[in-house]
Design a protein around this motif. Structure first.
Motif, PDB file in Angstrom:
ATOM      1  N   VAL A 167       5.000 -10.775  57.557  1.00 57.47           N
ATOM      2  CA  VAL A 167       5.475 -11.530  56.743  1.00 57.47           C
ATOM      3  C   VAL A 167       5.263 -12.463  57.677  1.00 57.47           C
ATOM      4  O   VAL A 167       5.364 -12.376  58.897  1.00 57.47           O
ATOM      5  CB  VAL A 167       6.302 -11.494  55.402  1.00 57.47           C
ATOM      6  CG1 VAL A 167       7.175 -13.323  55.582  1.00 57.47           C
ATOM      7  CG2 VAL A 167       6.930 -10.813  54.849  1.00 57.47           C
ATOM      8  N   GLN A 168       4.808 -13.492  57.463  1.00 60.41           N
ATOM      9  CA  GLN A 168       4.457 -14.193  58.188  1.00 60.41           C
ATOM     10  C   GLN A 168       5.026 -16.101  57.076  1.00 60.41           C
ATOM     11  O   GLN A 168       4.681 -16.357  56.088  1.00 60.41           O
ATOM     12  CB  GLN A 168       2.424 -14.728  58.671  1.00 60.41           C
ATOM     13  CG  GLN A 168       2.809 -16.433  58.949  1.00 60.41           C
ATOM     14  CD  GLN A 168       3.123 -16.489  60.630  1.00 60.41           C
ATOM     15  OE1 GLN A 168       2.884 -15.198  61.482  1.00 60.41           O
ATOM     16  NE2 GLN A 168       4.151 -17.329  61.181  1.00 60.41           N
TER      17      GLN A 168
ATOM     18  N   ASP B 218      24.212 -24.498  51.487  1.00 61.73           N
ATOM     19  CA  ASP B 218      25.279 -24.720  52.749  1.00 61.73           C
ATOM     20  C   ASP B 218      24.575 -23.328  53.393  1.00 61.73           C
ATOM     21  O   ASP B 218      25.835 -22.669  53.913  1.00 61.73           O
ATOM     22  CB  ASP B 218      26.568 -24.668  52.406  1.00 61.73           C
ATOM     23  CG  ASP B 218      27.457 -25.345  54.083  1.00 61.73           C
ATOM     24  OD1 ASP B 218      26.936 -25.380  54.296  1.00 61.73           O
ATOM     25  OD2 ASP B 218      28.409 -24.940  53.597  1.00 61.73           O
ATOM     26  N   ALA B 219      23.352 -23.488  53.201  1.00 63.25           N
ATOM     27  CA  ALA B 219      23.047 -21.989  54.143  1.00 63.25           C
ATOM     28  C   ALA B 219      23.069 -21.997  55.454  1.00 63.25           C
ATOM     29  O   ALA B 219      22.915 -24.026  55.876  1.00 63.25           O
ATOM     30  CB  ALA B 219      22.055 -21.086  53.614  1.00 63.25           C
ATOM     31  N   ASP B 220      22.352 -21.224  56.054  1.00 60.89           N
ATOM     32  CA  ASP B 220      22.246 -21.736  57.712  1.00 60.89           C
ATOM     33  C   ASP B 220      20.785 -21.502  57.651  1.00 60.89           C
ATOM     34  O   ASP B 220      20.533 -21.934  58.887  1.00 60.89           O
ATOM     35  CB  ASP B 220      22.217 -19.958  58.837  1.00 60.89           C
ATOM     36  CG  ASP B 220      24.767 -20.133  58.252  1.00 60.89           C
ATOM     37  OD1 ASP B 220      24.357 -21.297  59.077  1.00 60.89           O
ATOM     38  OD2 ASP B 220      25.368 -19.642  58.117  1.00 60.89           O
ATOM     39  N   THR B 221      19.944 -20.799  57.278  1.00 58.31           N
ATOM     40  CA  THR B 221      18.850 -19.969  57.360  1.00 58.31           C
ATOM     41  C   THR B 221      18.001 -20.281  56.346  1.00 58.31           C
ATOM     42  O   THR B 221      18.469 -19.898  54.786  1.00 58.31           O
ATOM     43  CB  THR B 221      18.199 -19.143  58.335  1.00 58.31           C
ATOM     44  OG1 THR B 221      18.739 -19.351  59.588  1.00 58.31           O
ATOM     45  CG2 THR B 221      16.777 -18.756  58.546  1.00 58.31           C
ATOM     46  N   ALA B 222      16.951 -20.383  56.083  1.00 59.69           N
ATOM     47  CA  ALA B 222      15.794 -20.752  54.578  1.00 59.69           C
ATOM     48  C   ALA B 222      14.617 -20.741  54.778  1.00 59.69           C
ATOM     49  O   ALA B 222      13.831 -21.680  55.777  1.00 59.69           O
ATOM     50  CB  ALA B 222      16.272 -22.044  53.406  1.00 59.69           C
ATOM     51  N   PHE B 223      13.413 -20.007  54.329  1.00 65.85           N
ATOM     52  CA  PHE B 223      11.971 -19.701  54.961  1.00 65.85           C
ATOM     53  C   PHE B 223      12.115 -19.701  53.357  1.00 65.85           C
ATOM     54  O   PHE B 223      11.857 -18.250  53.108  1.00 65.85           O
ATOM     55  CB  PHE B 223      11.946 -19.361  55.934  1.00 65.85           C
ATOM     56  CG  PHE B 223      12.453 -17.350  56.193  1.00 65.85           C
ATOM     57  CD1 PHE B 223      11.396 -16.728  55.340  1.00 65.85           C
ATOM     58  CD2 PHE B 223      13.571 -17.213  56.678  1.00 65.85           C
ATOM     59  CE1 PHE B 223      11.498 -15.337  55.698  1.00 65.85           C
ATOM     60  CE2 PHE B 223      13.673 -15.856  56.300  1.00 65.85           C
ATOM     61  CZ  PHE B 223      12.489 -15.253  55.699  1.00 65.85           C
ATOM     62  N   VAL B 224       9.915 -19.403  53.702  1.00 65.58           N
ATOM     63  CA  VAL B 224       9.265 -18.989  52.889  1.00 65.58           C
ATOM     64  C   VAL B 224       8.573 -18.469  53.312  1.00 65.58           C
ATOM     65  O   VAL B 224       7.955 -18.473  54.450  1.00 65.58           O
ATOM     66  CB  VAL B 224       8.833 -20.402  52.424  1.00 65.58           C
ATOM     67  CG1 VAL B 224       7.428 -19.386  51.063  1.00 65.58           C
ATOM     68  CG2 VAL B 224       9.515 -21.122  50.645  1.00 65.58           C
ATOM     69  N   GLY B 225       7.917 -17.221  53.149  1.00 66.53           N
ATOM     70  CA  GLY B 225       6.578 -16.701  53.875  1.00 66.53           C
ATOM     71  C   GLY B 225       5.518 -15.849  52.814  1.00 66.53           C
ATOM     72  O   GLY B 225       6.087 -15.670  52.010  1.00 66.53           O
ATOM     73  N   GLU B 226       3.821 -15.829  53.520  1.00 69.90           N
ATOM     74  CA  GLU B 226       3.608 -14.764  52.503  1.00 69.90           C
ATOM     75  C   GLU B 226       2.882 -13.567  53.319  1.00 69.90           C
ATOM     76  O   GLU B 226       3.205 -13.425  54.727  1.00 69.90           O
ATOM     77  CB  GLU B 226       1.729 -15.479  52.465  1.00 69.90           C
ATOM     78  CG  GLU B 226       1.885 -15.767  54.001  1.00 69.90           C
ATOM     79  CD  GLU B 226       0.724 -17.220  53.979  1.00 69.90           C
ATOM     80  OE1 GLU B 226       0.599 -17.072  52.784  1.00 69.90           O
ATOM     81  OE2 GLU B 226      -0.025 -17.279  54.640  1.00 69.90           O
ATOM     82  N   LEU B 227       3.064 -12.297  52.320  1.00 67.84           N
ATOM     83  CA  LEU B 227       2.281 -11.329  53.496  1.00 67.84           C
ATOM     84  C   LEU B 227       1.176 -11.890  53.454  1.00 67.84           C
ATOM     85  O   LEU B 227       0.470 -12.168  53.593  1.00 67.84           O
ATOM     86  CB  LEU B 227       2.097 -10.258  51.891  1.00 67.84           C
ATOM     87  CG  LEU B 227       3.387  -9.818  50.907  1.00 67.84           C
ATOM     88  CD1 LEU B 227       2.961  -8.739  50.503  1.00 67.84           C
ATOM     89  CD2 LEU B 227       4.331  -9.152  52.099  1.00 67.84           C
ATOM     90  N   ASP B 228       0.770 -10.959  54.403  1.00 73.24           N
ATOM     91  CA  ASP B 228       0.065 -11.368  56.250  1.00 73.24           C
ATOM     92  C   ASP B 228      -1.557 -10.138  55.213  1.00 73.24           C
ATOM     93  O   ASP B 228      -0.889  -9.251  54.554  1.00 73.24           O
ATOM     94  CB  ASP B 228       0.459 -10.064  56.844  1.00 73.24           C
ATOM     95  CG  ASP B 228      -1.016 -10.190  58.115  1.00 73.24           C
ATOM     96  OD1 ASP B 228      -2.269 -10.350  57.791  1.00 73.24           O
ATOM     97  OD2 ASP B 228      -0.373 -10.168  59.209  1.00 73.24           O
ATOM     98  N   LYS B 229      -2.385 -10.774  54.894  1.00 76.22           N
ATOM     99  CA  LYS B 229      -3.560  -9.774  54.578  1.00 76.22           C
ATOM    100  C   LYS B 229      -3.878  -8.881  54.988  1.00 76.22           C
ATOM    101  O   LYS B 229      -4.219  -7.905  54.367  1.00 76.22           O
ATOM    102  CB  LYS B 229      -4.700 -11.499  54.329  1.00 76.22           C
ATOM    103  CG  LYS B 229      -4.643 -12.623  53.267  1.00 76.22           C
ATOM    104  CD  LYS B 229      -5.195 -13.497  53.045  1.00 76.22           C
ATOM    105  CE  LYS B 229      -4.839 -14.808  52.704  1.00 76.22           C
ATOM    106  NZ  LYS B 229      -3.780 -15.057  52.345  1.00 76.22           N
TER     107      LYS B 229
END
Length: 168
Positions: free
Chosen positions: A68-69, A51-62
């Motif tokens: 993070v992108q 019941d969250a408001d935002t969730a994301f997965v990001g990867e470190l910019d090479k």
């Protein structure tokens, strides 16, 4: 006083069953998927389950490991747009150094440099690093709340489980 009686002891296991069901539902939803669809499905399920408001997965910019992108973003309104942001002064920077972190309340006050938290009204935050086979950070998974988190330990455990799967 010599009268026959019956003594019962009971325990409410509703929340335990609900937690087990949450883990099962998320695992079922993401078990067979791969690639981009996996990440979109994961953040959608985590957002709903917690019941969250935002969730994301990001990867470190090479090219810039302090950026993070995002590769999958989910909000209450639906899939969100990908974005890039700097790690300096953010709770995301903390999780890459310390591992899974939870801030049940007041995260925007703890990280005033991360102006996006205050602008979005974020109160609670849970994040987990995504690491490669050698334990080096590759990215992160984050769930944010516009209210204090009541069950931060549940969120931490879910993120631990799915950060391991997402890293793989």
């Amino acid at each position: 006083d010599g009268d026959a009686c019956l003594i019962t002891i009971s325990r409410d296991i509703t929340s335990n069953k609900r937690h087990a069901r949450l883990v099962f539902d998320i695992a079922q939803a993401v078990a067979a998927t791969t690639g981009e669809f996996f990440f979109r499905s994961l953040v959608e399920r985590l957002l709903l389950a917690l019941d969250a408001d935002t969730a994301f997965v990001g990867e470190l910019d090479k090219d810039d490991p302090m950026r993070v992108q995002t590769i999958a973003v989910q909000t209450r309104a639906g899939p969100g747009n990908a974005f890039s942001y700097g790690l300096e002064g953010s709770p995301c920077h903390t999780i890459l150094g310390l591992g899974v972190c939870a801030y049940a309340r007041g995260v925007a006050d703890l990280f005033p440099q991360d102006t996006g938290l205050a602008e979005k009204g974020i109160q609670g935050y849970v994040g987990a690093p995504l690491t490669d086979f050698a334990g080096r950070p590759m990215g992160l998974i984050t769930v944010m709340f516009k209210r204090p988190i009541e069950q931060s330990e549940l969120a931490v455990q879910l993120l631990r489980i799915f950060a391991t799967r997402a890293s793989a």
